[in-house]
Design a protein around this motif. Structure first.
Motif, PDB file in Angstrom:
ATOM      1  N   LYS A 335       0.694  -1.169   0.092  1.00  0.00           N
ATOM      2  CA  LYS A 335       0.086   0.208   0.024  1.00  0.00           C
ATOM      3  C   LYS A 335       0.771   1.077  -0.017  1.00  0.00           C
ATOM      4  O   LYS A 335       1.584   1.429   0.828  1.00  0.00           O
ATOM      5  N   GLN A 336       0.517   2.220  -1.013  1.00  0.00           N
ATOM      6  CA  GLN A 336       1.341   3.347  -1.124  1.00  0.00           C
ATOM      7  C   GLN A 336       0.747   4.496  -0.262  1.00  0.00           C
ATOM      8  O   GLN A 336      -0.362   4.833  -0.469  1.00  0.00           O
ATOM      9  N   VAL A 337       1.540   4.786   0.742  1.00  0.00           N
ATOM     10  CA  VAL A 337       1.135   5.919   1.960  1.00  0.00           C
ATOM     11  C   VAL A 337       2.195   7.081   1.706  1.00  0.00           C
ATOM     12  O   VAL A 337       3.393   6.920   1.495  1.00  0.00           O
ATOM     13  N   VAL A 338       1.686   8.247   2.155  1.00  0.00           N
ATOM     14  CA  VAL A 338       2.431   9.461   2.121  1.00  0.00           C
ATOM     15  C   VAL A 338       2.256  10.002   3.439  1.00  0.00           C
ATOM     16  O   VAL A 338       1.267  10.115   3.983  1.00  0.00           O
ATOM     17  N   VAL A 339       3.445  10.268   4.197  1.00  0.00           N
ATOM     18  CA  VAL A 339       3.326  10.776   5.542  1.00  0.00           C
ATOM     19  C   VAL A 339       3.447  12.178   5.572  1.00  0.00           C
ATOM     20  O   VAL A 339       4.382  12.744   5.018  1.00  0.00           O
ATOM     21  N   VAL A 340       2.347  12.922   5.954  1.00  0.00           N
ATOM     22  CA  VAL A 340       2.479  14.372   5.759  1.00  0.00           C
ATOM     23  C   VAL A 340       2.995  14.735   7.278  1.00  0.00           C
ATOM     24  O   VAL A 340       3.865  15.665   7.433  1.00  0.00           O
ATOM     25  N   SER A 341       2.479  14.211   8.549  1.00  0.00           N
ATOM     26  CA  SER A 341       3.006  14.586   9.844  1.00  0.00           C
ATOM     27  C   SER A 341       3.005  13.211  10.656  1.00  0.00           C
ATOM     28  O   SER A 341       1.979  12.484  10.623  1.00  0.00           O
ATOM     29  N   HIS A 342       3.989  13.225  11.626  1.00  0.00           N
ATOM     30  CA  HIS A 342       3.924  11.858  12.615  1.00  0.00           C
ATOM     31  C   HIS A 342       3.227  12.280  13.737  1.00  0.00           C
ATOM     32  O   HIS A 342       3.066  11.602  14.543  1.00  0.00           O
ATOM     33  N   GLU A 343       2.668  13.462  13.980  1.00  0.00           N
ATOM     34  CA  GLU A 343       2.086  13.660  15.081  1.00  0.00           C
ATOM     35  C   GLU A 343       1.046  12.779  15.685  1.00  0.00           C
ATOM     36  O   GLU A 343      -0.094  12.498  14.757  1.00  0.00           O
TER      37      GLU A 343
END
Length: 343
Positions: A335-343
Motif C-alpha cells: 500500500k502506497q502511503v504518504v506521511v504528512v506529519s507523524h503527530e
C-alpha cells in the motif's frame, strides 16, 4: 489570529497519456488554524495520505473514465487520508478526534464531512492502516471478495496486482475461506512477498510470461472459480479463457488501462455465456454501511496475526507526486502511503 504555512500539492493542468510528477506542483499558501464564525466545516491537520489508482481518472478533463469528479487545475488534489481535528463546526466531530476519509493533499484542510468520513476509535493499530487495510482499500477487498464473489471452501482464486493495497488482502481473505490462491505481480520481490508473507499458494511475475493464457493453464489446470480483477486488458482476456462453470469475476479496477486514451478490448466475452459466469463491477462507497461489520471481522484477525499488511511509505508531502505516479509503473511494494506529519 496568526496564520501558518500550508504546504500543498496542486494539479498543474489536465493530463492526457501517462501521468508525470511535473503534472503536479508542490507549493505553499497560508491558513488560519480556526474556522470562521458559523462554519459547518471541519478543520484538520493531515497526517497520512493515500495514493490510489482511481486518482488517475480524476486528472482527466473529460472524466468519463472515473466515477468521481475531476480535480480542478490550480487546486489541491484530494484523496483518502487520516487527519486530526483542530476545530469543528460539525456536531459529529470535535477537536482532537482522529478521522479518515477524503481530504486535501496539503498540511491543513477544511473538509465538509460526509458519510465517507469515519471517526477512528481503534488506535492500537498503526494510524496509517486507515489509508489501507482499515480504510477504503480494506473495504474494497472485503466487499469484492465476500459480497460479490461469495467464496466457497476449496475454490480456485486468482488475483491480479496481488501485492497491491487491495490484492494482498483478497489473497489472505481467500486463504481464510479455505480456497486455493494464486496471484500475479510485476517483480520477483513482489512474487516472493505473495508466497512467503501473505501465504498465497502460488504466484508469478506476469512480465516474465509471454503467454498469459499458458501461464494460467499452468497454475489452474482445472480452471478459475473466482477472479479479483485489478488489471484489465490482456490479463482479463486470458482469465476469461480459463474460467470454470459459474465463475465469478469482481471488477475492482483496471490499472493497465488508466494511462491509455484508447483502452484495450476484451475479445472472448461469449465464454461468460456458456460458462454461466458472472462479471460484476462495484464501487466501494456504496457498501460503507458494512464498515462496522468489516471492523468486527478484521481487527481480531490483525491482532492475532492472521492477516498481515505491507505498506510502502513516502516521507513528506513533497514526495507525494512521485509516490502517486509510481503506482502506474508498479514501483510501490504494498500500500502506497504518504506521511504528512507523524503527530
Amino acid at each position: 489570529m496568526a496564520e501558518v504555512i500550508n504546504k500543498q500539492v496542486l494539479l498543474r493542468d489536465y493530463v492526457s497519456g501517462s501521468a508525470k510528477e511535473s503534472d503536479m506542483i508542490v507549493t505553499s499558501s497560508t491558513t488560519k488554524l480556526k474556522l470562521p464564525e458559523g462554519s459547518k466545516g471541519v478543520l484538520v491537520k493531515n497526517l497520512y495520505l493515500s495514493c490510489d489508482p482511481y486518482m488517475r481518472g480524476r486528472m482527466r478533463k473529460s472524466n468519463l473514465s472515473s466515477y468521481v469528479d475531476a480535480f480542478k487545475p490550480g487546486s489541491p488534489i484530494t484523496g483518502y487520508g487520516v487527519a486530526k481535528v483542530l476545530d469543528s463546526g460539525d456536531p459529529n466531530f470535535k477537536e482532537g478526534d482522529l478521522i479518515w476519509g477524503i481530504t486535501g493533499w496539503e498540511e491543513y484542510s477544511v473538509i465538509n464531512a460526509t458519510r465517507t468520513h469515519f471517526k477512528i476509535h481503534h488506535t492500537d493499530v498503526p494510524l496509517s492502516y486507515y489509508t489501507g487495510i482499515l480504510g477504503m482499500p480494506g473495504m474494497t477487498a472485503y466487499v469484492g471478495f465476500y459480497e460479490i464473489c461469495s467464496p466457497k471452501k476449496g475454490e480456485y482464486v486468482f488475483i491480479s496486482a496481488a501485492a497491491g493495497a487491495v490484492g494482498q488482502l483478497v489473497g489472505q481473505f481467500a486463504k481464510l475461506a479455505g480456497c486455493y490462491v494464486v496471484g500475479s505481480a510485476g517483480s520477483k520481490e513482489k512474487v516472493d512477498l505473495l508466497k512467503n508473507k501473505f501465504g498465497f499458494d502460488e504466484a508469478f511475475n506476469y512480465k516474465e510470461e509471454p503467454d498469459l493464457d499458458a501461464a494460467l493453464k499452468r497454475y489452474f489446470p482445472e480452471g478459475i472459480d473466482i477472479y479479483f480483477e485489478n488489471v484489465g486488458g490482456k490479463m482479463l482476456d486470458a482469465v476469461i479463457q480459463n474460467i470454470r462453470d459459474h465463475a465469478r469475476i469482481a471488477l475492482c479496477g483496471m490499472i493497465s488501462q488508466y494511462n491509455h486514451e484508447q483502452t484495450e478490448g476484451v475479445h472472448n466475452l461469449m465464454t461468460l455465456v456458456w460458462k454461466r459466469a458472472r462479471m460484476e463491477g462495484f464501487l466501494v462507497f456504496e457498501h460503507y454501511h458494512l464498515y462496522p461489520k468489516f471492523l468486527e471481522f478484521l481487527l481480531p484477525n490483525i491482532k492475532e496475526g492472521k492477516i498481515v499488511y505491507v505498506e510502502d511509505v513516502a516521507e513528506g508531502l513533497e514526495n507525494a507526486p512521485a509516490a502517486l505516479v509510481g503506482l502506474f509503473a508498479g514501483r510501490n511494494v504494498g500500500k502506497q502511503v504518504v506521511v504528512v506529519s507523524h503527530e
